[in-house]
Write an enzyme that holds these catalytic residues in place. Sequence first.
Site, mmCIF file in Angstrom:
data_model
loop_
_atom_site.group_PDB
_atom_site.id
_atom_site.type_symbol
_atom_site.label_atom_id
_atom_site.label_comp_id
_atom_site.label_asym_id
_atom_site.label_seq_id
_atom_site.Cartn_x
_atom_site.Cartn_y
_atom_site.Cartn_z
ATOM 1 N N LYS A 195 14.699 -23.364 -36.327
ATOM 2 C CA LYS A 195 15.352 -21.829 -35.594
ATOM 3 C C LYS A 195 14.277 -21.976 -34.984
ATOM 4 O O LYS A 195 13.116 -21.899 -34.901
ATOM 5 C CB LYS A 195 15.265 -20.902 -37.257
ATOM 6 N N LYS A 248 18.996 -23.972 -34.460
ATOM 7 C CA LYS A 248 19.597 -22.166 -33.671
ATOM 8 C C LYS A 248 18.988 -22.121 -32.687
ATOM 9 O O LYS A 248 17.843 -22.862 -33.204
ATOM 10 C CB LYS A 248 19.838 -22.263 -35.242
HETATM 11 C C1 PBG Z 1 17.347 -13.025 -38.796
HETATM 12 C C2 PBG Z 1 18.338 -14.380 -38.031
HETATM 13 C C3 PBG Z 1 18.484 -13.259 -36.455
HETATM 14 C C4 PBG Z 1 19.759 -14.090 -36.186
HETATM 15 C C5 PBG Z 1 20.509 -14.682 -37.267
HETATM 16 N N1 PBG Z 1 19.829 -14.623 -38.701
HETATM 17 C C6 PBG Z 1 17.558 -12.889 -35.955
HETATM 18 C C7 PBG Z 1 16.259 -13.427 -35.594
HETATM 19 O O1 PBG Z 1 16.109 -14.492 -36.411
HETATM 20 O O2 PBG Z 1 15.780 -12.330 -34.805
HETATM 21 C C8 PBG Z 1 20.427 -14.836 -35.232
HETATM 22 C C9 PBG Z 1 21.867 -15.028 -34.576
HETATM 23 C C10 PBG Z 1 22.371 -14.519 -33.484
HETATM 24 O O3 PBG Z 1 21.395 -14.054 -32.715
HETATM 25 O O4 PBG Z 1 23.105 -14.856 -32.925
HETATM 26 N N2 PBG Z 1 16.121 -13.773 -39.001
#
Ligand code: PBG
Length: 322
Positions: A195, A248
């Site tokens: 991520k 992601k």
């Molecule tokens: C929580 C999380 C996030 C997303 C999914 N889980 C936000 C982040 O890490 O700031 C992002 C999902 C999206 O942008 O659609 N940590």
Amino acid sequence: MAFPVHRMRRLRATESLRSLVRETHLAPSQFVLPLFVCTGDGVRREIGAMPGNYQLSIDELVKECAEAVSLGIGGVILFGIPESKDEQASGAYAAGGIVQRAVAAIKRETPKLVVITDVCNCEYTSHGHCGKVVDGDVDNDATLEWLAASAVSHARAGADIVAPSDMMDGRVAAIRRALDQNGFPNTPILSYAAKFASVFYGPFREAAESAPQFGDRRSYQMDPANAREAMREIELDLEEGADMVMIKPAMPYLDLIRMARDRFDVPLAAYQVSGEFSMIAAAARNGWLDRERAMLESLTSIRRAGAGVILTYFAKDAARLL
Ligand code: PBG
């Protein structure tokens, strides 16, 4: 000798021929619809930067899930917006927390729908970081306890899969251990393994009210420049016991989806995140892009790169077209 013997256009002549030789197919059963659940009753609050997506109270959420089932969508992933936030992220692992109650309600109404829960703290901390802040930084090992407790509380509520998205080191092992010790050895973990610290989460942070109040997430989310490190993240999460892994965002990281697909024989998911959705939605609203075609082409590219499961805010719209 190639041309004129070989003419690639022959098999492109009609839709029937194109369909016959198509290599990549999309199916609603491989989509996961992200949903935002909030407290209250009859609440359906549209998210400004994500038209067609809502903060939903549990009663409305249950209806949305019934629609997902009728469209053949593979599953939903839940994000909670608690009534109040604190330093301890207590809403994340409370037995009566918003996600825990939502899961129970969905499982009551649509028991067969796969319910995935996002396991993270940023929606529940007053400072918006994904873990316990000590001396201005997120303390990795202290945060693991919150994550493990959240995962167990989600499983207890009936979640089919738990999906940690915090990017702490060792969270998969900690969650696996806690699930096993608490009687949930069969609950799978979908790890947000690679991520990235991405600008494309912007609209989500409005939706989930989870923007960090100071600093950013670069000390735990990955540097967008790193591919080898992404493979190492995946490898470590698999060693710790992840059943499925995720990359992601999706479209800016198609190379990594392909790389992971070629290296690891586990189910691979990709998250077409909020900013990816919003870009297409905004361009379509301006008449700059055809919405349906942009949606399907983007999803096809993610599938072609190698993702078996796609988390996407287009899940319902795409399912309707397929
Ligand atoms: C929580 C999380 C996030 C997303 C999914 N889980 C936000 C982040 O890490 O700031 C992002 C999902 C999206 O942008 O659609 N940590």
